[in-house]
Design a protein around this motif. Structure first.
Motif, PDB file in Angstrom:
ATOM      1  N   GLU A 193       0.831  -1.207   0.000  1.00  0.00           N
ATOM      2  CA  GLU A 193       0.000   0.000   0.000  1.00  0.00           C
ATOM      3  C   GLU A 193       0.864   1.255   0.000  1.00  0.00           C
ATOM      4  O   GLU A 193       0.608   2.198  -0.755  1.00  0.00           O
ATOM      5  CB  GLU A 193      -0.931  -0.003   1.212  1.00  0.00           C
ATOM      6  CG  GLU A 193      -2.019  -1.044   1.136  1.00  0.00           C
ATOM      7  CD  GLU A 193      -2.873  -1.118   2.391  1.00  0.00           C
ATOM      8  OE1 GLU A 193      -2.596  -0.386   3.376  1.00  0.00           O
ATOM      9  OE2 GLU A 193      -3.833  -1.918   2.401  1.00  0.00           O
ATOM     10  N   ASP A 194       1.901   1.270   0.847  1.00  0.00           N
ATOM     11  CA  ASP A 194       2.790   2.438   0.908  1.00  0.00           C
ATOM     12  C   ASP A 194       3.413   2.731  -0.442  1.00  0.00           C
ATOM     13  O   ASP A 194       3.491   3.889  -0.867  1.00  0.00           O
ATOM     14  CB  ASP A 194       3.883   2.231   1.956  1.00  0.00           C
ATOM     15  CG  ASP A 194       3.377   2.346   3.387  1.00  0.00           C
ATOM     16  OD1 ASP A 194       2.233   2.784   3.591  1.00  0.00           O
ATOM     17  OD2 ASP A 194       4.143   1.978   4.304  1.00  0.00           O
ATOM     18  N   SER A 195       3.866   1.696  -1.137  1.00  0.00           N
ATOM     19  CA  SER A 195       4.523   1.904  -2.429  1.00  0.00           C
ATOM     20  C   SER A 195       3.581   2.573  -3.429  1.00  0.00           C
ATOM     21  O   SER A 195       3.994   3.429  -4.207  1.00  0.00           O
ATOM     22  CB  SER A 195       5.044   0.584  -3.001  1.00  0.00           C
ATOM     23  OG  SER A 195       4.006  -0.212  -3.539  1.00  0.00           O
ATOM     24  N   ILE A 196       2.327   2.189  -3.382  1.00  0.00           N
ATOM     25  CA  ILE A 196       1.335   2.744  -4.311  1.00  0.00           C
ATOM     26  C   ILE A 196       0.933   4.154  -3.911  1.00  0.00           C
ATOM     27  O   ILE A 196       0.853   5.059  -4.744  1.00  0.00           O
ATOM     28  CB  ILE A 196       0.113   1.804  -4.397  1.00  0.00           C
ATOM     29  CG1 ILE A 196       0.536   0.490  -5.068  1.00  0.00           C
ATOM     30  CG2 ILE A 196      -1.049   2.464  -5.129  1.00  0.00           C
ATOM     31  CD1 ILE A 196      -0.453  -0.644  -4.927  1.00  0.00           C
ATOM     32  N   LEU A 197       0.713   4.362  -2.619  1.00  0.00           N
ATOM     33  CA  LEU A 197       0.232   5.674  -2.169  1.00  0.00           C
ATOM     34  C   LEU A 197       1.301   6.760  -2.257  1.00  0.00           C
ATOM     35  O   LEU A 197       0.984   7.906  -2.568  1.00  0.00           O
ATOM     36  CB  LEU A 197      -0.346   5.567  -0.761  1.00  0.00           C
ATOM     37  CG  LEU A 197      -1.577   4.654  -0.649  1.00  0.00           C
ATOM     38  CD1 LEU A 197      -2.059   4.580   0.792  1.00  0.00           C
ATOM     39  CD2 LEU A 197      -2.694   5.097  -1.589  1.00  0.00           C
ATOM     40  N   ILE A 198       2.579   6.409  -2.018  1.00  0.00           N
ATOM     41  CA  ILE A 198       3.604   7.449  -2.176  1.00  0.00           C
ATOM     42  C   ILE A 198       3.791   7.800  -3.651  1.00  0.00           C
ATOM     43  O   ILE A 198       4.035   8.952  -3.983  1.00  0.00           O
ATOM     44  CB  ILE A 198       4.945   7.097  -1.492  1.00  0.00           C
ATOM     45  CG1 ILE A 198       5.603   5.876  -2.108  1.00  0.00           C
ATOM     46  CG2 ILE A 198       4.794   6.963  -0.003  1.00  0.00           C
ATOM     47  CD1 ILE A 198       6.996   5.585  -1.582  1.00  0.00           C
ATOM     48  N   ALA A 199       3.621   6.823  -4.522  1.00  0.00           N
ATOM     49  CA  ALA A 199       3.672   7.118  -5.955  1.00  0.00           C
ATOM     50  C   ALA A 199       2.482   7.990  -6.360  1.00  0.00           C
ATOM     51  O   ALA A 199       2.624   8.918  -7.155  1.00  0.00           O
ATOM     52  CB  ALA A 199       3.687   5.820  -6.762  1.00  0.00           C
ATOM     53  N   ALA A 200       1.329   7.706  -5.777  1.00  0.00           N
ATOM     54  CA  ALA A 200       0.124   8.469  -6.111  1.00  0.00           C
ATOM     55  C   ALA A 200       0.236   9.919  -5.655  1.00  0.00           C
ATOM     56  O   ALA A 200      -0.095  10.837  -6.412  1.00  0.00           O
ATOM     57  CB  ALA A 200      -1.104   7.810  -5.476  1.00  0.00           C
ATOM     58  N   VAL A 201       0.720  10.132  -4.425  1.00  0.00           N
ATOM     59  CA  VAL A 201       0.814  11.507  -3.927  1.00  0.00           C
ATOM     60  C   VAL A 201       1.867  12.302  -4.690  1.00  0.00           C
ATOM     61  O   VAL A 201       1.789  13.525  -4.770  1.00  0.00           O
ATOM     62  CB  VAL A 201       1.059  11.539  -2.392  1.00  0.00           C
ATOM     63  CG1 VAL A 201       2.505  11.288  -2.036  1.00  0.00           C
ATOM     64  CG2 VAL A 201       0.562  12.833  -1.782  1.00  0.00           C
ATOM     65  N   ALA A 202       2.814  11.610  -5.294  1.00  0.00           N
ATOM     66  CA  ALA A 202       3.821  12.262  -6.145  1.00  0.00           C
ATOM     67  C   ALA A 202       3.321  12.405  -7.581  1.00  0.00           C
ATOM     68  O   ALA A 202       4.063  12.868  -8.451  1.00  0.00           O
ATOM     69  CB  ALA A 202       5.126  11.477  -6.116  1.00  0.00           C
ATOM     70  N   ASP A 203       2.075  11.982  -7.833  1.00  0.00           N
ATOM     71  CA  ASP A 203       1.453  12.073  -9.156  1.00  0.00           C
ATOM     72  C   ASP A 203       2.236  11.293 -10.211  1.00  0.00           C
ATOM     73  O   ASP A 203       2.438  11.753 -11.321  1.00  0.00           O
ATOM     74  CB  ASP A 203       1.290  13.533  -9.571  1.00  0.00           C
ATOM     75  CG  ASP A 203       0.213  13.706 -10.637  1.00  0.00           C
ATOM     76  OD1 ASP A 203      -0.661  12.814 -10.752  1.00  0.00           O
ATOM     77  OD2 ASP A 203       0.244  14.731 -11.355  1.00  0.00           O
ATOM     78  N   ARG A 204       2.664  10.081  -9.824  1.00  0.00           N
ATOM     79  CA  ARG A 204       3.394   9.195 -10.731  1.00  0.00           C
ATOM     80  C   ARG A 204       2.501   8.015 -11.105  1.00  0.00           C
ATOM     81  O   ARG A 204       2.596   6.931 -10.536  1.00  0.00           O
ATOM     82  CB  ARG A 204       4.678   8.708 -10.064  1.00  0.00           C
ATOM     83  CG  ARG A 204       5.768   9.745  -9.933  1.00  0.00           C
ATOM     84  CD  ARG A 204       6.404  10.103 -11.287  1.00  0.00           C
ATOM     85  NE  ARG A 204       6.887   8.948 -11.996  1.00  0.00           N
ATOM     86  CZ  ARG A 204       8.092   8.429 -11.846  1.00  0.00           C
ATOM     87  NH1 ARG A 204       8.956   8.972 -11.013  1.00  0.00           N
ATOM     88  NH2 ARG A 204       8.445   7.353 -12.518  1.00  0.00           N
ATOM     89  N   GLY A 205       1.627   8.257 -12.066  1.00  0.00           N
ATOM     90  CA  GLY A 205       0.693   7.240 -12.520  1.00  0.00           C
ATOM     91  C   GLY A 205       1.365   5.965 -12.998  1.00  0.00           C
ATOM     92  O   GLY A 205       0.837   4.863 -12.801  1.00  0.00           O
ATOM     93  N   ASP A 206       2.550   6.081 -13.601  1.00  0.00           N
ATOM     94  CA  ASP A 206       3.252   4.892 -14.073  1.00  0.00           C
ATOM     95  C   ASP A 206       3.630   3.981 -12.912  1.00  0.00           C
ATOM     96  O   ASP A 206       3.477   2.762 -12.994  1.00  0.00           O
ATOM     97  CB  ASP A 206       4.496   5.281 -14.878  1.00  0.00           C
ATOM     98  CG  ASP A 206       5.484   6.140 -14.086  1.00  0.00           C
ATOM     99  OD1 ASP A 206       5.052   6.993 -13.261  1.00  0.00           O
ATOM    100  OD2 ASP A 206       6.705   5.971 -14.284  1.00  0.00           O
ATOM    101  N   LEU A 207       4.091   4.571 -11.811  1.00  0.00           N
ATOM    102  CA  LEU A 207       4.468   3.775 -10.639  1.00  0.00           C
ATOM    103  C   LEU A 207       3.237   3.231  -9.916  1.00  0.00           C
ATOM    104  O   LEU A 207       3.280   2.131  -9.366  1.00  0.00           O
ATOM    105  CB  LEU A 207       5.321   4.603  -9.677  1.00  0.00           C
ATOM    106  CG  LEU A 207       6.697   5.022 -10.188  1.00  0.00           C
ATOM    107  CD1 LEU A 207       7.401   5.915  -9.174  1.00  0.00           C
ATOM    108  CD2 LEU A 207       7.546   3.805 -10.520  1.00  0.00           C
ATOM    109  N   VAL A 208       2.146   3.995  -9.941  1.00  0.00           N
ATOM    110  CA  VAL A 208       0.897   3.511  -9.341  1.00  0.00           C
ATOM    111  C   VAL A 208       0.416   2.282 -10.104  1.00  0.00           C
ATOM    112  O   VAL A 208       0.080   1.254  -9.501  1.00  0.00           O
ATOM    113  CB  VAL A 208      -0.199   4.608  -9.326  1.00  0.00           C
ATOM    114  CG1 VAL A 208      -1.541   4.035  -8.902  1.00  0.00           C
ATOM    115  CG2 VAL A 208       0.212   5.754  -8.406  1.00  0.00           C
ATOM    116  N   GLU A 209       0.416   2.363 -11.425  1.00  0.00           N
ATOM    117  CA  GLU A 209      -0.032   1.230 -12.244  1.00  0.00           C
ATOM    118  C   GLU A 209       0.840   0.000 -12.018  1.00  0.00           C
ATOM    119  O   GLU A 209       0.336  -1.117 -11.888  1.00  0.00           O
ATOM    120  CB  GLU A 209      -0.019   1.610 -13.730  1.00  0.00           C
ATOM    121  CG  GLU A 209      -1.138   2.548 -14.120  1.00  0.00           C
ATOM    122  CD  GLU A 209      -1.077   2.929 -15.594  1.00  0.00           C
ATOM    123  OE1 GLU A 209      -0.527   2.150 -16.398  1.00  0.00           O
ATOM    124  OE2 GLU A 209      -1.591   4.012 -15.928  1.00  0.00           O
TER     125      GLU A 209
END
Length: 160
Positions: free
Chosen positions: A86-102
């Motif tokens: 969850e942390d890996s996805i949410l920190i990518a999301a708050v940084a607006d990194r859709g590629d890392l979220v996906e």
């Protein structure tokens, strides 16, 4: 690491790394050691860590390390790395990194399908429910930014 993307009363660290001897056994470092020995231990730990202790790691490096740690835990039969995923996805999301979220959502889906049901958190409803909730959290940038801002204030991190 401590992701500030969830409400939490204290700073808790993940992705820890312990200093190991060449045999793979843990190394104990006493404060009473001579300064040179202590510095040698610091240098050895820095060489062993996958994330730099000298320079702040990039977001990509942090997320990759979270993903690697989650996969490694799965491969070793350790408890599922639900919070780390969850942390890996949410920190990518708050940084607006859709590629890392996906990439994170894809890995989460893969790992969750292999996690033993008996080792999942007690409040686990289903893999689908978890992924849907995680995707919704990752998609709500304003809420994530508010949580991060609140955690920075709560833990008095605004000078960092």
């Amino acid at each position: 690491m401590h992701a500030l993307t969830r409400e939490f009363p204290v700073i808790s660290l993940t992705l820890g790394h312990r200093l190991e001897r060449s045999s793979g056994q843990p190394e104990t470092v006493l404060f009473t050691r001579h300064e040179n020995e202590f510095q040698d231990a610091v240098s050895a730990l820095n060489a062993q860590c996958r994330l730099s202790l000298n320079e702040p790691p990039s977001l990509d490096e942090i997320v990759r390390e979270y993903h690697s740690a989650c996969s490694t835990r799965q491969e070793k039969g350790l408890p599922p790395a639900v919070l780390e995923m969850e942390d890996s996805i949410l920190i990518a999301a708050v940084a607006d990194r859709g590629d890392l979220v996906e990439a994170g959502i894809a890995l989460a889906e893969d790992l969750a399908a292999r996690w033993p049901k008996a080792r999942l958190p007690l409040d686990w409803i289903s893999t689908d429910a978890w992924l849907e909730g995680l995707t919704a959290k990752a998609g709500n940038l304003e809420a994530l930014e508010n949580i991060v801002s609140g955690q920075v204030v709560k833990h008095k991190l605004d000078n960092l």
